[in-house]
Design a protein around this motif. Structure first.
Motif, PDB file in Angstrom:
ATOM      1  N   VAL A  89       0.831  -1.202   0.000  1.00 34.91           N
ATOM      2  CA  VAL A  89       0.000   0.000   0.000  1.00 34.91           C
ATOM      3  C   VAL A  89       0.865   1.251   0.000  1.00 34.91           C
ATOM      4  CG1 VAL A  89      -1.690   1.294   1.280  1.00 34.91           C
ATOM      5  CG2 VAL A  89      -1.944  -1.132   1.057  1.00 34.91           C
ATOM      6  N   ILE A  90       1.912   1.250   0.836  1.00 34.10           N
ATOM      7  CA  ILE A  90       2.785   2.425   0.868  1.00 34.10           C
ATOM      8  C   ILE A  90       3.478   2.588  -0.485  1.00 34.10           C
ATOM      9  CG2 ILE A  90       4.806   3.452   1.953  1.00 34.10           C
ATOM     10  CD1 ILE A  90       3.998   2.440   4.541  1.00 34.10           C
ATOM     11  N   ALA A  91       3.887   1.455  -1.074  1.00 33.57           N
ATOM     12  CA  ALA A  91       4.547   1.523  -2.371  1.00 33.57           C
ATOM     13  C   ALA A  91       3.600   2.075  -3.435  1.00 33.57           C
ATOM     14  CB  ALA A  91       5.044   0.135  -2.770  1.00 33.57           C
ATOM     15  N   ASP A  93       0.989   3.907  -3.006  1.00 27.16           N
ATOM     16  CA  ASP A  93       0.716   5.278  -2.664  1.00 27.16           C
ATOM     17  C   ASP A  93       1.840   6.197  -3.146  1.00 27.16           C
ATOM     18  OD1 ASP A  93      -0.255   7.400  -1.336  1.00 27.16           O
ATOM     19  OD2 ASP A  93       0.595   6.830   0.591  1.00 27.16           O
ATOM     20  N   GLN A  94       3.081   5.799  -2.855  1.00 32.98           N
ATOM     21  CA  GLN A  94       4.216   6.624  -3.278  1.00 32.98           C
ATOM     22  C   GLN A  94       4.355   6.592  -4.795  1.00 32.98           C
ATOM     23  OE1 GLN A  94       7.775   5.642  -1.106  1.00 32.98           O
ATOM     24  NE2 GLN A  94       6.928   6.407   0.806  1.00 32.98           N
ATOM     25  N   MET A 126      -1.698  13.078  -3.030  1.00 32.26           N
ATOM     26  CA  MET A 126      -2.980  12.397  -3.243  1.00 32.26           C
ATOM     27  C   MET A 126      -3.516  11.983  -1.892  1.00 32.26           C
ATOM     28  SD  MET A 126      -4.522  11.740  -6.114  1.00 32.26           S
ATOM     29  CE  MET A 126      -5.266  10.140  -6.270  1.00 32.26           C
ATOM     30  N   PRO A 127      -4.665  12.430  -1.473  1.00 29.45           N
ATOM     31  CA  PRO A 127      -5.346  13.600  -2.025  1.00 29.45           C
ATOM     32  C   PRO A 127      -4.598  14.841  -1.601  1.00 29.45           C
ATOM     33  CG  PRO A 127      -6.599  12.617  -0.219  1.00 29.45           C
ATOM     34  CD  PRO A 127      -5.342  11.845  -0.351  1.00 29.45           C
ATOM     35  N   HIS A 136      -9.570  11.828   2.442  1.00 30.39           N
ATOM     36  CA  HIS A 136      -8.430  11.003   2.824  1.00 30.39           C
ATOM     37  C   HIS A 136      -8.884   9.577   3.075  1.00 30.39           C
ATOM     38  CE1 HIS A 136      -5.176  13.929   3.276  1.00 30.39           C
ATOM     39  NE2 HIS A 136      -6.123  14.779   3.569  1.00 30.39           N
ATOM     40  N   GLU A 137     -10.000   9.439   3.777  1.00 28.98           N
ATOM     41  CA  GLU A 137     -10.467   8.100   4.110  1.00 28.98           C
ATOM     42  C   GLU A 137     -10.909   7.341   2.870  1.00 28.98           C
ATOM     43  OE1 GLU A 137     -13.105   7.664   7.462  1.00 28.98           O
ATOM     44  OE2 GLU A 137     -11.912   9.107   8.580  1.00 28.98           O
ATOM     45  N   TYR A 139      -9.844   7.813  -0.125  1.00 26.46           N
ATOM     46  CA  TYR A 139      -8.646   7.476  -0.884  1.00 26.46           C
ATOM     47  C   TYR A 139      -7.976   6.236  -0.278  1.00 26.46           C
ATOM     48  CZ  TYR A 139      -4.017   7.845  -2.952  1.00 26.46           C
ATOM     49  OH  TYR A 139      -2.847   7.572  -3.603  1.00 26.46           O
ATOM     50  N   GLY A 140      -7.906   6.227   1.047  1.00 21.72           N
ATOM     51  CA  GLY A 140      -7.334   5.063   1.726  1.00 21.72           C
ATOM     52  C   GLY A 140      -8.120   3.809   1.411  1.00 21.72           C
ATOM     53  N   LEU A 143      -7.364   2.667  -2.086  1.00 25.64           N
ATOM     54  CA  LEU A 143      -6.075   1.976  -2.171  1.00 25.64           C
ATOM     55  C   LEU A 143      -6.206   0.550  -1.649  1.00 25.64           C
ATOM     56  CD1 LEU A 143      -3.245   4.433  -1.101  1.00 25.64           C
ATOM     57  CD2 LEU A 143      -3.732   3.510  -3.350  1.00 25.64           C
ATOM     58  N   LEU A 218      -4.630  -3.968   8.376  1.00 21.80           N
ATOM     59  CA  LEU A 218      -3.239  -3.811   7.950  1.00 21.80           C
ATOM     60  C   LEU A 218      -3.118  -2.770   6.851  1.00 21.80           C
ATOM     61  CD1 LEU A 218      -1.947  -7.484   7.644  1.00 21.80           C
ATOM     62  CD2 LEU A 218      -1.447  -5.841   9.429  1.00 21.80           C
ATOM     63  N   LEU A 219      -4.200  -2.542   6.136  1.00 21.80           N
ATOM     64  CA  LEU A 219      -4.179  -1.597   5.031  1.00 21.80           C
ATOM     65  C   LEU A 219      -4.618  -0.216   5.484  1.00 21.80           C
ATOM     66  CD1 LEU A 219      -5.695  -3.819   2.228  1.00 21.80           C
ATOM     67  CD2 LEU A 219      -3.332  -3.269   2.659  1.00 21.80           C
ATOM     68  N   GLY A 220      -4.801  -0.055   6.780  1.00 22.85           N
ATOM     69  CA  GLY A 220      -5.116   1.272   7.279  1.00 22.85           C
ATOM     70  C   GLY A 220      -6.587   1.620   7.227  1.00 22.85           C
TER      71      GLY A 220
ATOM     72  N   PHE B 220      10.571  -1.260   2.530  1.00 30.77           N
ATOM     73  CA  PHE B 220      10.801  -1.740   1.171  1.00 30.77           C
ATOM     74  C   PHE B 220      11.965  -2.715   1.053  1.00 30.77           C
ATOM     75  CE2 PHE B 220       8.757   2.459   0.404  1.00 30.77           C
ATOM     76  CZ  PHE B 220       7.531   1.917   0.075  1.00 30.77           C
TER      77      PHE B 220
ATOM     78  N   MET C   1      -5.917   4.445  12.492  1.00 27.54           N
ATOM     79  CA  MET C   1      -5.389   3.678  11.408  1.00 27.54           C
ATOM     80  C   MET C   1      -5.811   4.154  10.077  1.00 27.54           C
ATOM     81  SD  MET C   1      -5.342  -0.033  12.026  1.00 27.54           S
ATOM     82  CE  MET C   1      -4.983  -0.657  13.493  1.00 27.54           C
ATOM     83  N   LEU C   3      -4.275   5.459   8.512  1.00 30.38           N
ATOM     84  CA  LEU C   3      -2.895   5.516   8.255  1.00 30.38           C
ATOM     85  C   LEU C   3      -2.508   5.785   6.901  1.00 30.38           C
ATOM     86  CD1 LEU C   3      -2.070   2.098   8.598  1.00 30.38           C
ATOM     87  CD2 LEU C   3      -3.731   2.781   9.671  1.00 30.38           C
ATOM     88  N   ILE C   4      -1.874   4.768   6.504  1.00 29.93           N
ATOM     89  CA  ILE C   4      -1.075   4.806   5.368  1.00 29.93           C
ATOM     90  C   ILE C   4      -1.632   5.647   4.293  1.00 29.93           C
ATOM     91  CG2 ILE C   4      -0.022   3.298   3.839  1.00 29.93           C
ATOM     92  CD1 ILE C   4      -0.582   1.180   5.727  1.00 29.93           C
ATOM     93  N   LEU C   5      -2.891   5.576   4.223  1.00 29.38           N
ATOM     94  CA  LEU C   5      -3.477   5.957   3.004  1.00 29.38           C
ATOM     95  C   LEU C   5      -3.694   7.396   2.891  1.00 29.38           C
ATOM     96  CD1 LEU C   5      -5.528   3.248   3.961  1.00 29.38           C
ATOM     97  CD2 LEU C   5      -3.491   3.314   2.684  1.00 29.38           C
ATOM     98  N   THR C   6      -3.521   8.109   3.976  1.00 33.62           N
ATOM     99  CA  THR C   6      -3.952   9.458   3.898  1.00 33.62           C
ATOM    100  C   THR C   6      -2.761  10.327   3.663  1.00 33.62           C
ATOM    101  OG1 THR C   6      -3.776   9.239   6.148  1.00 33.62           O
ATOM    102  CG2 THR C   6      -5.881   9.137   5.260  1.00 33.62           C
TER     103      THR C   6
END
Lengths: 300, 268, 243
Positions: A89-91, A93-94, A126-127, A136-137, A139-140, A143, A218-220, B220, C1, C3-6
């Motif tokens: 998810v972080i990957a 996202d980035q 993003m956003p 934000h939510e 978008y999360g 993802l 785990l995915l937030g 990573f 949580m 989290l990550i996504l925001t």
């Protein structure tokens, strides 16, 4: 929620429970069941689309595309979904931000990686940084859906790949004999006919997908497990109006019942759909139905 | 510190052998590969033992589901429904919880509260249910002619089951069973993530990957290393189970060519 | 949580861009570590840090928004820009200083303590539970005791109650309300252990301007005694305050 809830310390029994079960936090907990269902509703077709694309790629005549399809299926299936969730998810996202950054801020002169920081220009976020919380939510959530879809798309691709190959050769040959092009054959014969062969595999996949949703946290995404853990943990009177000991067991029991009912319901629906699709098919199931439908009479 | 030194210190760290303290700074790629690999010992341990034990119970469950005795049938059906219908995540939670309370009543259950035994039991029950369902499906598709031919040769009862029905059932179930094995190994990553605590920093591959991700603040590197280990493990499972598959099919025409597809139809 | 996504705006390089992107500052916290931060009955972030954060934001003229995140991924999500600050009872340590920046502390170096079910619990060689990846877990790993790690603080206490662990090692201020509410079931044992350099707000290293703002705000809160009032309000009369 109720008028009598203003001073929970004075309540007991049913009244206390009624107030306790209607706190804002509990509402969020109930809402999280909706989140799970929504995620399933969106992920299933998305994963199917990924699977369809993957299966098409894997049987493509263009070698690089075929390799791509097969690698996607093999790699994603070889890695435990949890491991995938933890860094993907972080990957993702980035990656999205990096692409936007390249397009939107061509004049940016600083490196994107500054030490451990990942820095893109403000317009590429993003956003956008100033977006309200619900954006934000969402978008999360999106993802999370995408990650689930990519993982389960690989499984679906595998099932569909097998199903496309299972369509009786005679049916495809008949289509060719009628002068259909490969593309037409694929669209008019292979795709409509493959579903009955794909259904058992896809049905299983649906069940696996349901049972993977407790990993959403785990995915937030604030999912049922997140709230069950928070609500169930022992509460001291200083920080809540409703102190209680460790009640995680009851909350997890509720989750257990939810999942059992949901998988049972899915199983029943899947059985019906299989019956429906089997009608008139050249499979054992279809044959059994054909025989059952024959008018009773002297047996030949 | 040389990489060889790291191997000596940490290759068996997940079993509590070697350096007591985990690396605390200057994490090298070698550290991460060795320690995560050390953790994989647990993943293999859970996977192999649960699979072997689960295989036996699964056969019983398949027979139970096919039994005419309503008690045996109902109990097998409920067992399968309970473990196939609920997420493993929640099963781990209840497993840990149950063993903790049992431990307080009966000292015999003392080791069950530790991951090495308790989590193994949960994984064993879980995989039994899934494999039992696969075996049951296969048992139902054993060709009638096979059993009839066996009867014609005078094989009955246990001997017929042992020599005819059971091998045929396994042969039919095997492709799906390979998949179940892969899923089981993947599921072992859940052990320390939820439910069971890691004692003395002895954990599985995911535990150490998380450790490095938290210490280096960079997800990573460790997670892709772990992913690499799992791809290798998956290939090993496919290879080994494929050998068994060849043996099961060896009497059939073209048995040599009938290698299982890399990822056969999934049945979980 | 969430989290990550925001995401929140990152490192703005010019003051103008700064005003644009940081008009909303996203405050990341865990929401499971009372009294520092927790979710109240309505599901909102509450606690000492909520009040400190809101006050600091008000003084710096910032609009702040609270998001909760998993402790395990709290730093990676900051550095990849999913929120702008960490205000989650995070002790300032050298290890963390290498990856992120801290403001000056808004809570003095705090003692960590052992809590157990019995006076004679073996904290030196027994089993000690701690939250994974905290300075406390690191301390136990280096002591002779067997470390038992859990993902959340609540689970460490649950393990103590169930007899799984002989003692819990955690921040004393987090333990105090638990011990107090247990009605004598739990007690502090052994000596307090001072760990860390106090608690500060964590920020990305590239976000210097925002750090300045919070630094100034915290300094002014220390000066006029607001911060000490909050400490006393949430941690009791005996708590360490700033001089």
């Amino acid at each position: 929620m109720f008028d009598f809830c203003s001073d929970p310390a004075t309540l007991d029994g049913i009244a206390w429970l009624a107030c306790y079960l209607t706190t804002g936090k509990h509402m969020a907990f109930y809402g999280a069941f909706g989140t799970v269902l929504l995620l399933l509703a969106i992920t299933a077709p998305t994963a199917l689309a990924f699977g369809f694309g993957g299966a098409m790629a894997a049987r493509s005549r263009v070698s690089p595309l075929r390799w791509l399809g097969k690698t996607y299926i093999a790699i994603v299936r070889g890695i435990p979904d949890i491991v995938f969730f933890l860094f993907f998810v972080i990957a993702l996202d980035q990656g999205i931000e990096y692409l936007r950054h390249q397009v939107l801020c061509p004049d940016w002169d600083q490196p994107v990686r500054q030490g451990s920081d990942f820095v893109v220009c403000a317009a590429a976020k993003m956003p956008l940084g100033n977006a309200p919380q619900w954006v934000h939510e969402s978008y999360g959530f999106a993802l999370a859906v995408l990650t689930f879809a990519i993982v389960f798309g690989a499984f679906a691709a595998n099932v569909l790949y097998g199903a496309m190959r299972a369509v009786p050769r005679a049916q495809v040959e008949t289509a060719e004999a009628y002068g259909m092009s490969p593309r037409q054959t694929f669209r008019r014969i292979t795709v409509p006919q493959m579903w009955i062969y794909a259904l058992p595999g896809l049905g299983n996949l649906w069940m696996i997908l349901i049972k993977a949703t407790p990993l959403l946290f785990l995915l937030g995404v604030e999912d049922v497990v997140y709230w069950a853990r928070d609500l169930g943990s022992a509460k001291t009177p200083r920080f809540t109006d409703y102190p209680h000991p460790d009640w995680r067991m009851w909350y997890f029991l509720a989750l257990l019942v939810f999942y059992l009912l949901f998988t049972r319901l899915s199983e029943l629906v899947l059985t019906r759909v299989t019956r429906r699709l089997s009608r008139g098919q050249a499979t054992a199931g279809g044959e059994a139905m054909r025989r059952a439908d024959l008018p009773a009479g002297p047996v030949a | 510190m040389s990489c060889w030194q790291t191997v000596q210190d940490y290759a068996l760290r997940s079993l509590g052998i070697g350096e007591r303290l985990l690396p605390r700074s200057d994490f090298t790629l070698c550290d991460q590969i060795v320690l995560i690999g050390s953790g994989m010992i647990w993943n293999v341990y859970f996977g192999v033992l649960a699979l072997l034990a689960g295989f036996c119970l699964a056969t019983l469950l398949a027979l139970g589901k096919a039994a005419s005795n309503p008690l045996a049938r109902k109990s097998a059906e409920w067992f399968v429904f309970l473990f196939r219908g609920s997420p493993l995540f929640i099963q781990f939670f209840f497993g840990y919880f149950l063993f903790l309370s049992l431990k307080q009543q009966v000292p015999l259950f003392e080791p069950f509260a530790a991951a090495s035994v308790g989590a193994l039991v949960v994984l064993f029950l879980n995989t039994s249910a899934y494999s039992g369902e696969i075996f049951h499906g296969a048992l139902m598709s054993v060709p009638k002619s096979d059993t009839e031919a066996a009867a014609a040769y005078g094989l009955t009862g246990w001997r017929r089951f042992r020599r005819i029905t059971w091998p045929t059932m396994l042969r039919l179930a095997w492709p799906a069973y390979i998949n179940e094995a892969i899923f089981l190994f993947h599921a072992t990553t859940l052990v320390f993530l939820s439910g069971f605590p890691a004692a003395q920093q002895r954990g599985d591959g995911l535990y150490y990957a998380q450790y490095f991700a938290d210490k280096t603040f960079n997800p990573f590197v460790p997670y892709p290393i772990l992913a690499g280990y799992f791809i290798l493990l998956t290939l090993c499972i496919i290879g080994l189970m494929g050998l068994v598959n060849r043996r099961l099919n060896r009497h059939l025409p073209q048995a040599a060519e009938r290698r299982p597809r890399m990822f056969p139809q999934m049945l979980r | 949580m969430k989290l990550i996504l925001t995401f929140a705006a990152l490192a703005a390089t010019t003051t103008m861009a700064f005003a644009e992107t940081h008009s909303v500052v996203r405050m990341g916290t865990e929401g499971a570590y009372p009294p520092y931060n927790f979710l109240d009955d309505s599901g909102e972030v509450a606690g000492f840090e909520r009040e400190v954060g809101d006050e600091a934001c008000a003084r710096a003229g910032l609009t702040c928004e609270w998001v909760t995140t998993d402790w395990d991924s709290i730093i990676p999500n900051l550095t990849s820009g999913n929120y702008d600050t960490i205000i989650a009872g995070m002790s300032i340590t050298d290890e963390r200083e290498e990856v992120i920046d801290f403001t000056q502390n808004y809570f003095p170096p705090a003692a960590s303590a052992y809590a157990a079910m019995a006076e004679d619990a073996d904290i030196e060689n027994g089993v000690v539970a701690a939250q994974a990846n905290t300075i406390q877990a690191g301390h136990v790993a280096e002591s002779g005791a067997a470390l038992l790690e859990f993902a959340t603080y609540d689970e460490t206490v649950a393990a103590l109650r169930s007899g799984e662990a002989d003692a819990v090692f955690a921040d004393k201020d987090a333990l105090a309300p638990t011990v107090e509410a247990s009605g004598g079931e739990l007690m502090f044992v052994g000596d307090d252990v001072p760990l860390g350099d106090g608690i500060g707000i964590g920020l990305r290293e590239s976000d210097t301007e925002l750090r300045e703002q919070f630094d100034v705000a915290i300094a002014s809160m220390k000066e006029d005694g607001t911060l000490n009032e909050l400490i006393v309000k949430w941690f009791g009369e005996d708590a360490d305050t700033f001089e």
